[in-house]
Scaffold this active site. Structure first.
Site, PDB file in Angstrom:
ATOM      1  N   ASP A 135       0.961  -1.168   0.294  1.00  0.00           N
ATOM      2  CA  ASP A 135      -0.069  -0.035   0.166  1.00  0.00           C
ATOM      3  C   ASP A 135       0.881   1.207  -0.175  1.00  0.00           C
ATOM      4  O   ASP A 135       2.470   0.962   0.419  1.00  0.00           O
ATOM      5  CB  ASP A 135      -0.680   0.220   1.003  1.00  0.00           C
ATOM      6  CG  ASP A 135      -2.110   1.123   1.140  1.00  0.00           C
ATOM      7  OD1 ASP A 135      -1.950   1.546  -0.172  1.00  0.00           O
ATOM      8  OD2 ASP A 135      -1.772   1.794   1.918  1.00  0.00           O
TER       9      ASP A 135
ATOM     10  N   ASP B 260      -0.507   5.112   1.019  1.00  0.00           N
ATOM     11  CA  ASP B 260      -0.480   5.977   2.482  1.00  0.00           C
ATOM     12  C   ASP B 260      -0.612   5.452   3.550  1.00  0.00           C
ATOM     13  O   ASP B 260      -1.545   4.530   3.554  1.00  0.00           O
ATOM     14  CB  ASP B 260      -1.939   6.653   1.750  1.00  0.00           C
ATOM     15  CG  ASP B 260      -1.939   7.838   0.675  1.00  0.00           C
ATOM     16  OD1 ASP B 260      -0.490   8.646   1.023  1.00  0.00           O
ATOM     17  OD2 ASP B 260      -2.345   7.560  -0.219  1.00  0.00           O
TER      18      ASP B 260
END
Length: 260
Positions: free
Chosen positions: A14, A16
């Site tokens: 991922d 953020d």
């Protein structure tokens, strides 16, 4: 190419909360990605954000001190375009979204139209239009299939939460009775399309995320090894509340460098 450690040959991570937080690189992120590059590991950076193109996101990461080529970024917009191109090649869509979504659909061979489209495709945008939402409602009522890039109800900003794709999808659903098909996380479809992109196999691929309810659950459902980092949304004391658990919990992505 070096030998894979712990059987992990490919990595999904991922963005953020794992690599960056509010435009600042998180500790160990640049070093982790450099180790992937030095080891010739196949990897993708994933994000549910459908606003930006991979080129935009690559430039954003670069400003944070993290170098990721645009071909190593996989967004919910790209996953949505991939899904639609497989479902109905050369179809048409009425699109609510920004360049990340419209560009992905165009490159997948889709035509955008507000006249009898095959799909209404809802993505994230910073300026939701009441007129556009009304048009989407009427097209869904007329029979267009309803697709949304991701179910996130809110997004972050310096001033606080912003309504995101899931909130506007709920508005359209309430008006039409039609539930959208969400392509992005936590749908494992997004991970499967990402693995197809880099020719990865689930049994030798790991997912790094900061959210139990999206990253980890989707990774588990896709058959991946999952790592939860504590630099984002989910806190350590919250993990035990979930009926599923990650393979491991680490303080940050830097703790995983030695697994490459």
């Amino acid at each position: 190419m070096s030998t894979a450690k712990n059987g992990i040959e490919c990595w999904l991570t991922d963005m953020d909360g794992v690599l960056v937080h509010e435009e600042h690189a998180l500790p160990g992120a640049a070093e982790f990605l450099q180790r992937l590059a030095d080891s010739s590991r196949r990897f993708l950076v994933l994000t549910n954000n459908s606003i930006f193109t991979p080129r935009d996101l690559s430039a954003r990461l670069s400003r944070s001190g993290i170098e990721v080529p645009e071909e190593n970024i996989w967004t919910s917009a790209l996953a949505t375009a991939d899904f639609l191109s497989r479902q109905m090649p050369g179809g048409s869509a009425y699109v609510i979204g920004e360049s990340g979504l419209t560009t992905a659909l165009y490159e997948a061979g889709y035509t955008t139209t507000d006249t009898d489209p095959d799909y209404v495709v809802l993505g994230e945008t910073r300026t939701y239009s009441f007129e556009a939402i009304t048009k989407a409602i009427r097209l869904v009522e007329a029979g267009a299939r309803f697709i949304a890039t991701n179910p996130d109800a809110t997004g972050p900003s310096k001033e606080g939460s912003l309504p995101a794709t899931g909130s506007v999808a709920a508005l359209i659903t309430r008006a039409t009775g039609a539930e959208p098909y969400f392509v992005g996380k936590p749908n494992p479809m997004m991970f499967r399309s990402a693995m197809n992109r880099i020719e990865a196999h689930s049994e030798t691929t790991a997912m790094i995320g900061d959210r139990m309810d999206t990253d980890v659950v989707a990774g588990i459902e896709a058959g991946l090894t999952t790592f939860l980092v504590l630099t984002g949304s989910t806190k350590r004391e919250q993990v035990r509340r979930f009926p599923f658990q990650p393979h491991a919990i680490v303080d940050g992505i830097g703790d995983l460098i030695d697994l490459i």
